[in-house]
Motif scaffolding. Structure first.
Motif, PDB file in Angstrom:
ATOM      1  N   LEU A   1       0.855  -1.182   0.000  1.00 22.84           N
ATOM      2  CA  LEU A   1       0.000   0.000   0.000  1.00 22.84           C
ATOM      3  C   LEU A   1       0.895   1.237   0.000  1.00 22.84           C
ATOM      4  CD1 LEU A   1      -2.426  -1.156   2.828  1.00 22.84           C
ATOM      5  CD2 LEU A   1      -2.796  -1.348   0.362  1.00 22.84           C
ATOM      6  N   THR A   2       0.534   2.236  -0.788  1.00 23.09           N
ATOM      7  CA  THR A   2       1.312   3.474  -0.829  1.00 23.09           C
ATOM      8  C   THR A   2       0.373   4.667  -0.674  1.00 23.09           C
ATOM      9  OG1 THR A   2       1.176   3.668  -3.224  1.00 23.09           O
ATOM     10  CG2 THR A   2       3.078   2.496  -2.333  1.00 23.09           C
ATOM     11  N   ALA A   3       0.925   5.727  -0.153  1.00 21.82           N
ATOM     12  CA  ALA A   3       0.175   6.978  -0.012  1.00 21.82           C
ATOM     13  C   ALA A   3       1.146   8.131  -0.165  1.00 21.82           C
ATOM     14  CB  ALA A   3      -0.520   7.036   1.339  1.00 21.82           C
ATOM     15  N   GLU A   4       0.650   9.220  -0.679  1.00 22.62           N
ATOM     16  CA  GLU A   4       1.457  10.423  -0.859  1.00 22.62           C
ATOM     17  C   GLU A   4       0.669  11.602  -0.295  1.00 22.62           C
ATOM     18  OE1 GLU A   4       3.657  11.148  -4.618  1.00 22.62           O
ATOM     19  OE2 GLU A   4       2.423  12.965  -4.710  1.00 22.62           O
ATOM     20  N   HIS A   5       1.366  12.454   0.446  1.00 22.54           N
ATOM     21  CA  HIS A   5       0.713  13.616   1.032  1.00 22.54           C
ATOM     22  C   HIS A   5       1.615  14.834   0.844  1.00 22.54           C
ATOM     23  CE1 HIS A   5      -1.989  15.802   3.657  1.00 22.54           C
ATOM     24  NE2 HIS A   5      -0.932  16.268   4.299  1.00 22.54           N
TER      25      HIS A   5
END
Length: 151
Positions: free
Chosen positions: A29-33
């Protein structure tokens, strides 16, 4: 700055992107903020601490604090401060290179050799502008000791 717990504190204006990747039982799982820090959101430290160490055969020891109060910076030395009075022309500096006085801010000639005392820093200096405290003997062009600020 980012603490081990994941808390992010803005120290200056700018933009940053945080990318997080997690392997959850074989599923990635990846996320960018994206974070934008404006002048209103900057949290500058109001205090930075350190300890002096000698880099010569002369006595130099003690704790120090660079603190900001009502836009006034003060460099204060604790009761455990001690410096050799045997050197003529011993000066104290704020610097980003603890090996030279080039580019350093001279705070003045050392006149107190033991105990608590303080220096008032010029108003155009920021609390995060310098990373080291430097003691330097001008007549002999020799470093006596230093200390780095630990936030």
């Amino acid at each position: 700055s980012v603490e081990d717990s994941g808390i992010v504190t803005a120290l200056e204006m700018g933009e940053a992107t945080n990318n997080v990747t997690l392997d959850a039982n074989g599923e990635v799982l990846t996320a960018e903020h994206r974070i934008i820090v404006s002048e209103e959101t900057v949290v500058a430290p109001s205090e930075r601490n350190g300890a002096l160490q000698t880099t010569s055969s002369y006595l130099l020891t003690g704790d120090f604090v660079l603190s900001e109060d009502n836009n006034t910076l003060t460099l204060s030395f604790a009761d455990n401060y001690a410096a050799s009075a045997n050197l003529p022309g011993l000066y104290v500096y704020l610097t980003n290179n603890p090996n030279t006085t080039n580019g350093a801010l001279e705070l003045g000639k050392v006149s107190v050799f033991s105990g608590a005392h303080s220096y008032t820093i010029p108003s155009n200096v920021s609390i995060n502008e310098f990373n080291y405290l430097l003691y330097f003997c001008k007549p002999f062009n020799v470093k006596v000791g230093d200390g780095d600020f630990v936030d």
